[in-house]
Motif scaffolding. Structure first.
Motif, mmCIF file in Angstrom:
data_model
loop_
_atom_site.group_PDB
_atom_site.id
_atom_site.type_symbol
_atom_site.label_atom_id
_atom_site.label_comp_id
_atom_site.label_asym_id
_atom_site.label_seq_id
_atom_site.Cartn_x
_atom_site.Cartn_y
_atom_site.Cartn_z
ATOM 1 N N ILE A 107 0.826 -1.201 0.000
ATOM 2 C CA ILE A 107 0.000 0.000 0.000
ATOM 3 C C ILE A 107 0.862 1.253 0.000
ATOM 4 C CG2 ILE A 107 -1.719 1.287 1.320
ATOM 5 C CD1 ILE A 107 -2.728 -1.417 2.325
ATOM 6 N N SER A 108 1.906 1.255 0.794
ATOM 7 C CA SER A 108 2.786 2.425 0.851
ATOM 8 C C SER A 108 3.449 2.675 -0.495
ATOM 9 C CB SER A 108 3.848 2.223 1.938
ATOM 10 O OG SER A 108 4.770 3.280 1.942
ATOM 11 N N ALA A 109 3.905 1.599 -1.117
ATOM 12 C CA ALA A 109 4.551 1.750 -2.425
ATOM 13 C C ALA A 109 3.570 2.283 -3.456
ATOM 14 C CB ALA A 109 5.127 0.410 -2.869
ATOM 15 N N GLY A 110 2.339 1.780 -3.442
ATOM 16 C CA GLY A 110 1.337 2.272 -4.387
ATOM 17 C C GLY A 110 0.993 3.728 -4.151
ATOM 18 N N ALA A 111 0.885 4.119 -2.873
ATOM 19 C CA ALA A 111 0.598 5.516 -2.564
ATOM 20 C C ALA A 111 1.717 6.425 -3.054
ATOM 21 C CB ALA A 111 0.401 5.692 -1.062
ATOM 22 N N SER A 112 2.938 5.989 -2.898
ATOM 23 C CA SER A 112 4.066 6.780 -3.381
ATOM 24 C C SER A 112 4.007 6.941 -4.894
ATOM 25 C CB SER A 112 5.384 6.111 -2.972
ATOM 26 O OG SER A 112 5.489 6.022 -1.566
ATOM 27 N N SER A 113 3.661 5.883 -5.594
ATOM 28 C CA SER A 113 3.545 5.970 -7.054
ATOM 29 C C SER A 113 2.439 6.941 -7.456
ATOM 30 C CB SER A 113 3.259 4.583 -7.647
ATOM 31 O OG SER A 113 4.341 3.706 -7.428
ATOM 32 N N GLY A 114 1.290 6.893 -6.751
ATOM 33 C CA GLY A 114 0.201 7.815 -7.061
ATOM 34 C C GLY A 114 0.580 9.259 -6.817
ATOM 35 N N ALA A 115 1.289 9.512 -5.701
ATOM 36 C CA ALA A 115 1.713 10.877 -5.400
ATOM 37 C C ALA A 115 2.703 11.389 -6.435
ATOM 38 C CB ALA A 115 2.331 10.926 -3.996
ATOM 39 N N VAL A 116 3.625 10.529 -6.830
ATOM 40 C CA VAL A 116 4.617 10.937 -7.831
ATOM 41 C C VAL A 116 3.951 11.183 -9.175
ATOM 42 C CG1 VAL A 116 6.611 10.140 -9.150
ATOM 43 C CG2 VAL A 116 6.545 9.814 -6.675
ATOM 44 N N ALA A 117 2.967 10.358 -9.538
ATOM 45 C CA ALA A 117 2.278 10.542 -10.816
ATOM 46 C C ALA A 117 1.565 11.887 -10.871
ATOM 47 C CB ALA A 117 1.281 9.404 -11.032
ATOM 48 N N VAL A 118 0.989 12.317 -9.738
ATOM 49 C CA VAL A 118 0.308 13.610 -9.698
ATOM 50 C C VAL A 118 1.308 14.754 -9.725
ATOM 51 C CG1 VAL A 118 -1.122 15.112 -8.267
ATOM 52 C CG2 VAL A 118 -1.752 12.720 -8.576
ATOM 53 N N THR A 119 2.362 14.639 -8.919
ATOM 54 C CA THR A 119 3.307 15.742 -8.757
ATOM 55 C C THR A 119 4.248 15.892 -9.946
ATOM 56 O OG1 THR A 119 3.249 15.389 -6.365
ATOM 57 C CG2 THR A 119 5.063 16.714 -7.232
ATOM 58 N N ALA A 164 9.478 0.309 -8.010
ATOM 59 C CA ALA A 164 10.196 0.479 -9.274
ATOM 60 C C ALA A 164 9.537 1.550 -10.136
ATOM 61 C CB ALA A 164 10.261 -0.851 -10.016
ATOM 62 N N LEU A 165 8.205 1.567 -10.187
ATOM 63 C CA LEU A 165 7.499 2.598 -10.947
ATOM 64 C C LEU A 165 7.789 3.986 -10.398
ATOM 65 C CD1 LEU A 165 3.995 0.929 -11.510
ATOM 66 C CD2 LEU A 165 5.760 1.376 -13.236
ATOM 67 N N THR A 166 7.809 4.109 -9.070
ATOM 68 C CA THR A 166 8.109 5.404 -8.446
ATOM 69 C C THR A 166 9.503 5.874 -8.818
ATOM 70 O OG1 THR A 166 6.645 4.911 -6.586
ATOM 71 C CG2 THR A 166 8.303 6.618 -6.252
ATOM 72 N N ALA A 167 10.484 4.985 -8.682
ATOM 73 C CA ALA A 167 11.860 5.345 -9.020
ATOM 74 C C ALA A 167 11.991 5.718 -10.494
ATOM 75 C CB ALA A 167 12.792 4.181 -8.680
ATOM 76 N N PHE A 168 11.292 5.005 -11.362
ATOM 77 C CA PHE A 168 11.364 5.299 -12.793
ATOM 78 C C PHE A 168 10.792 6.679 -13.097
ATOM 79 C CE2 PHE A 168 9.303 5.238 -16.986
ATOM 80 C CZ PHE A 168 10.401 4.983 -17.788
ATOM 81 N N MET A 169 9.634 7.015 -12.513
ATOM 82 C CA MET A 169 9.021 8.318 -12.774
ATOM 83 C C MET A 169 9.886 9.460 -12.258
ATOM 84 S SD MET A 169 4.903 7.760 -12.238
ATOM 85 C CE MET A 169 5.015 6.881 -10.686
ATOM 86 N N ILE A 170 10.477 9.287 -11.072
ATOM 87 C CA ILE A 170 11.330 10.337 -10.514
ATOM 88 C C ILE A 170 12.573 10.521 -11.373
ATOM 89 C CG2 ILE A 170 12.789 10.957 -8.549
ATOM 90 C CD1 ILE A 170 10.730 9.693 -6.720
ATOM 91 N N ALA A 171 13.202 9.414 -11.744
ATOM 92 C CA ALA A 171 14.433 9.503 -12.536
ATOM 93 C C ALA A 171 14.177 10.092 -13.921
ATOM 94 C CB ALA A 171 15.058 8.112 -12.670
ATOM 95 N N LYS A 172 13.011 9.813 -14.492
ATOM 96 C CA LYS A 172 12.747 10.243 -15.861
ATOM 97 C C LYS A 172 12.226 11.669 -15.955
ATOM 98 C CE LYS A 172 10.252 8.819 -20.050
ATOM 99 N NZ LYS A 172 9.649 10.133 -20.316
ATOM 100 N N SER A 173 11.383 12.081 -15.008
ATOM 101 C CA SER A 173 10.643 13.323 -15.203
ATOM 102 C C SER A 173 10.819 14.372 -14.116
ATOM 103 C CB SER A 173 9.140 13.002 -15.347
ATOM 104 O OG SER A 173 8.906 12.088 -16.389
#
Length: 354
Positions: A108-120, A182-191
């Motif tokens: 759940i924590s990992a998914g929440a982090s991915s959602g927050a990163v996707a918005v921000t 992994a999705l969170t790290a990818f979004m941060i590194a890319k964008s």
């Protein structure tokens, strides 16, 4: 003692109705009083009386604004988050029969982090979706992924015994956590630029700085729902201590209780993470500490864990605001600095006690 003689929850829990309210109110008032600028506890009580009862005490308007608009809402959110995380950890440890289970085991924590990163970072929703809403959506998405994966691994739901169900859920949670991390790290590194990456990392480590009264209206119902569900199922949780087969022999609907309580734990955690980010060790350490203090019967353990989690997170929030002058630390850093040594002591004490 036979399993059939397990006591009903109300036999030994009546006194908690006398203990919890005063201790919780004192902790909330103390959390509102302490900070970089300490405010006397009497002033805090006067402000609360003025706002809720219209008492008319003469209070400095600056002190009133600090207490009511900032510290009190923050203390209430901290209490609800601490109680919710502690109860989620307690439920998962009982149902999965895993002493290391905590609220973030389900991804759940990992998914929440991915959602927050996707918005921000990615601008998901075009500015119409807040960081908290994005985190909540990501947390629910992660839980659905884990639930579907666990169901698929069981082959049309025929996972087998309760022990096998627990093992499948744990493995599915690990897979979900790794995927969304992994999705969170990818979004941060890319964008993400440097400022966005710093803000996201601060939020991921746990942050109560931005909470206000609207957050109270969201987290209080979630914490109350989780507490009532746990209190209603204390006998079932006791039965699971002896294993799922023993629980079934007592007439407990094993799968319904497991998936129902795990779902409630996931919902509580999703709400908490969406508001304050990831706060570790509360759901892991508090249930173990309360077992040492009040025993293993869930009629006592549920209210004790809720109260212990609430007081612990209020204290951690105060420390995060006062430990470094002029700077607010992520609350997850504080809970880890306190929780890791405490958990180590619990492990050592449990080993030497055997």
């Amino acid at each position: 003692m036979s399993l059939a003689s397990l006591p009903l929850p109300r036999r030994r829990t009546w006194h908690w109705s006398l203990i919890v309210p005063p201790v919780l109110l004192l902790a909330l008032a103390t959390g509102a009083a302490l900070g970089e600028t300490p405010i006397p506890l009497g002033v805090v009580l006067q402000v609360i009386a003025n706002k809720l009862l219209g008492a008319g005490f003469p209070v400095d308007r600056i002190d009133e604004g600090i207490i009511w608009n900032y510290r009190l809402a923050r203390a209430i959110v901290a209490a609800c988050c601490g109680a919710g995380l502690a109860l989620s950890g307690l439920v998962l440890q009982a149902l999965l029969r895993n002493a290391l289970a905590d609220p973030y085991l389900l991804g759940i924590s990992a998914g929440a982090s991915s959602g927050a990163v996707a918005v921000t970072v990615l601008g998901l929703g075009g500015g119409a979706i807040s960081l908290s809403l994005g985190a909540f959506g990501g947390a629910l998405l992660a839980f659905v992924f884990v639930a579907l994966l666990a169901h698929a691994a069981g082959g049309d739901g025929n996972i087998g015994s309760g022990t096998q169900i627990a093992g499948v859920i744990i493995l599915a949670g690990i897979a979900g956590s790794q995927l969304f991390n992994a999705l969170t790290a990818f979004m941060i590194a890319k964008s993400a630029n440097a400022d966005q990456a710093r803000g996201i990392m601060f939020w991921i480590m746990g942050n109560l700085s931005g909470v206000r009264w609207p957050d109270v209206a969201l987290v209080v119902p979630a914490a109350l729902l989780g507490t009532l569900a746990c209190l209603f199922n204390t006998r079932a949780l006791d039965a699971f201590t002896f294993g799922s087969d023993s629980a079934a022999a007592l007439g407990i609907a094993v799968r319904r209780v497991q998936f129902g309580l795990i779902g409630i734990a996931a919902l509580m955690t999703a709400v908490i993470v969406s508001i304050v980010g990831s706060i570790g060790f509360v759901g892991l350490v508090i249930p173990h500490a309360m077992r040492i203090l009040v025993g293993t019967r869930h009629g006592r353990l549920v209210p004790a864990s809720a109260l212990g989690g609430a007081v612990f997170l209020i204290a951690a929030d105060v420390i995060s605001r006062t430990l470094v002058p002029g700077q607010v630390l992520p609350i997850g850093v504080v809970t880890a600095l306190i929780g890791a040594p405490v958990f180590a002591l619990i492990l050592i004490g449990g080993r030497t006690g055997r």
